[in-house]
Design a protein around this motif. Structure first.
Motif, PDB file in Angstrom:
ATOM      1  N   TYR A 176       0.823  -1.205   0.000  1.00 47.96           N
ATOM      2  CA  TYR A 176       0.000   0.000   0.000  1.00 47.96           C
ATOM      3  C   TYR A 176       0.858   1.257   0.000  1.00 47.96           C
ATOM      4  O   TYR A 176       1.932   1.296   0.610  1.00 47.96           O
ATOM      5  N   ASN A 177       0.349   2.298  -0.656  1.00 47.28           N
ATOM      6  CA  ASN A 177       1.043   3.577  -0.612  1.00 47.28           C
ATOM      7  C   ASN A 177       0.613   4.351   0.633  1.00 47.28           C
ATOM      8  O   ASN A 177      -0.239   3.898   1.402  1.00 47.28           O
ATOM      9  N   ASN A 208      -1.172   7.049   1.046  1.00 47.10           N
ATOM     10  CA  ASN A 208      -2.585   7.439   1.081  1.00 47.10           C
ATOM     11  C   ASN A 208      -3.469   6.276   1.501  1.00 47.10           C
ATOM     12  O   ASN A 208      -4.419   6.447   2.278  1.00 47.10           O
ATOM     13  N   GLN A 209      -3.170   5.096   0.987  1.00 47.65           N
ATOM     14  CA  GLN A 209      -3.959   3.922   1.344  1.00 47.65           C
ATOM     15  C   GLN A 209      -3.797   3.581   2.821  1.00 47.65           C
ATOM     16  O   GLN A 209      -4.762   3.245   3.504  1.00 47.65           O
ATOM     17  N   LEU A 226      -9.635   0.351  -1.331  1.00 47.37           N
ATOM     18  CA  LEU A 226      -8.259   0.849  -1.414  1.00 47.37           C
ATOM     19  C   LEU A 226      -7.748   0.799  -2.852  1.00 47.37           C
ATOM     20  O   LEU A 226      -7.087   1.735  -3.322  1.00 47.37           O
ATOM     21  N   ALA A 227      -8.064  -0.285  -3.544  1.00 43.13           N
ATOM     22  CA  ALA A 227      -7.653  -0.405  -4.947  1.00 43.13           C
ATOM     23  C   ALA A 227      -8.372   0.633  -5.804  1.00 43.13           C
ATOM     24  O   ALA A 227      -7.765   1.278  -6.676  1.00 43.13           O
ATOM     25  N   ARG A 266      -9.635   3.574  -4.820  1.00 43.76           N
ATOM     26  CA  ARG A 266      -9.147   4.920  -4.519  1.00 43.76           C
ATOM     27  C   ARG A 266      -7.818   5.189  -5.228  1.00 43.76           C
ATOM     28  O   ARG A 266      -7.569   6.306  -5.699  1.00 43.76           O
ATOM     29  N   LYS A 267      -6.985   4.168  -5.322  1.00 39.10           N
ATOM     30  CA  LYS A 267      -5.710   4.332  -6.025  1.00 39.10           C
ATOM     31  C   LYS A 267      -5.940   4.486  -7.524  1.00 39.10           C
ATOM     32  O   LYS A 267      -5.389   5.397  -8.161  1.00 39.10           O
ATOM     33  N   ASP A 268      -6.761   3.613  -8.096  1.00 41.94           N
ATOM     34  CA  ASP A 268      -7.014   3.661  -9.539  1.00 41.94           C
ATOM     35  C   ASP A 268      -7.742   4.941  -9.940  1.00 41.94           C
ATOM     36  O   ASP A 268      -7.463   5.523 -10.997  1.00 41.94           O
ATOM     37  N   ASP A 288      -7.561   7.636  -8.323  1.00 35.09           N
ATOM     38  CA  ASP A 288      -6.682   8.739  -7.922  1.00 35.09           C
ATOM     39  C   ASP A 288      -7.466   9.801  -7.143  1.00 35.09           C
ATOM     40  O   ASP A 288      -7.409  10.998  -7.446  1.00 35.09           O
ATOM     41  N   GLU A 290      -7.205  11.199  -4.216  1.00 38.98           N
ATOM     42  CA  GLU A 290      -6.529  12.296  -3.525  1.00 38.98           C
ATOM     43  C   GLU A 290      -6.086  13.419  -4.460  1.00 38.98           C
ATOM     44  O   GLU A 290      -5.787  14.525  -4.005  1.00 38.98           O
TER      45      GLU A 290
END
Length: 246
Positions: free
Chosen positions: A21-22, A24-25, A56-57, A59-61, A63, A65
């Motif tokens: 996880y990054n 942000n996650q 979480l996946a 929110r990352k995909d 983007d 934030e």
């Protein structure tokens, strides 16, 4: 399962994936967040874990934030989706006003605008003081075929709300639903989970005063614009320059 034990179990499962996880996650996974996902899945830790990792996946995909007011102002210029004021319980109010639609065919842009406003509503919450949900008001005055969102966008909106913002909805007020919307609602209702459906309130009184009476149970009328039976001037309620000021 006790809430604390559920949080500990879910945290342990997440820690095993933490290296992937990054920042942000990882920062998203507060104890309050874990509790929401546990409640959403009735304390089935495995199901809560699957739901949370899917978010979480996403929110990352998506983007999430990086979505700024600069990126969504064009879609939000008319005030069709607005976070404004608080209800009687101190919860932020998210207004959805499809009659103000200005970019119906911009599927991706409209979803980014929606997520920006959802994040804005979440930022107005105070979970330490017990405010972790929002009131949603859907104003269907002037709703028509010309401004109704495509089914693709409606289903994506429902998916985002139910699967990626669980336990964030207090009540969902639907004002002045016309026959056209009722037909649409029959089509989309199979995709609405029982918990969300139980929070829907249709405000369709025969008179403006009857509607004001229902609305006043949830929010003070001086927080609603006159266009939806409140006491606030429409320009006081929303202007793009004020809402999107830097």
């Amino acid at each position: 399962m006790a809430e604390a034990a559920g949080v500990a179990s879910l945290r342990s499962m997440l820690d095993q994936k933490a290296p992937h996880y990054n920042s942000n996650q990882r920062s998203y996974c507060t104890d309050y967040t874990l509790k929401r996902y546990l409640h959403a899945r009735k304390f089935d830790v495995a199901k809560a874990f699957n739901m949370l990792t899917a978010t979480l996946a996403w929110r990352k995909d998506f983007d999430v934030e990086s979505i700024s007011m600069l990126k969504v102002r064009g879609n939000g210029e008319t005030g069709k989706v607005v976070v404004r004021g608080a209800d009687r319980e101190g919860r932020p109010i998210l207004f959805l006003r499809p009659g103000q639609e200005n970019s119906k065919d911009d599927h991706d842009g409209n979803l980014k605008h929606l997520v920006y406003e959802l994040e804005r509503a979440v930022a107005c919450m105070d979970e330490l003081r017990g405010v972790g949900k929002m009131l949603v008001i859907l104003d269907l005055q002037h709703y028509s075929m010309s401004n109704a969102p495509p089914m693709k966008t409606s289903r994506a909106t429902l998916h985002i709300l139910q699967d990626h913002y669980p336990e964030r909805l207090a009540k969902f007020l639907i004002i002045d639903a016309p026959w056209l919307f009722q037909g649409f609602f029959k089509i989309i209702s199979p995709f609405i989970d029982k918990e969300t459906a139980a929070k829907l309130v249709f405000v369709n009184g025969k008179t403006a005063e009857a509607k004001r009476e229902v609305l006043s149970k949830f929010v003070e009328l001086n927080r609603l614009p006159k266009s939806i039976y409140g006491d606030l001037g429409d320009e006081e309620f929303f202007t793009a320059d004020e809402y999107f000021r830097f």
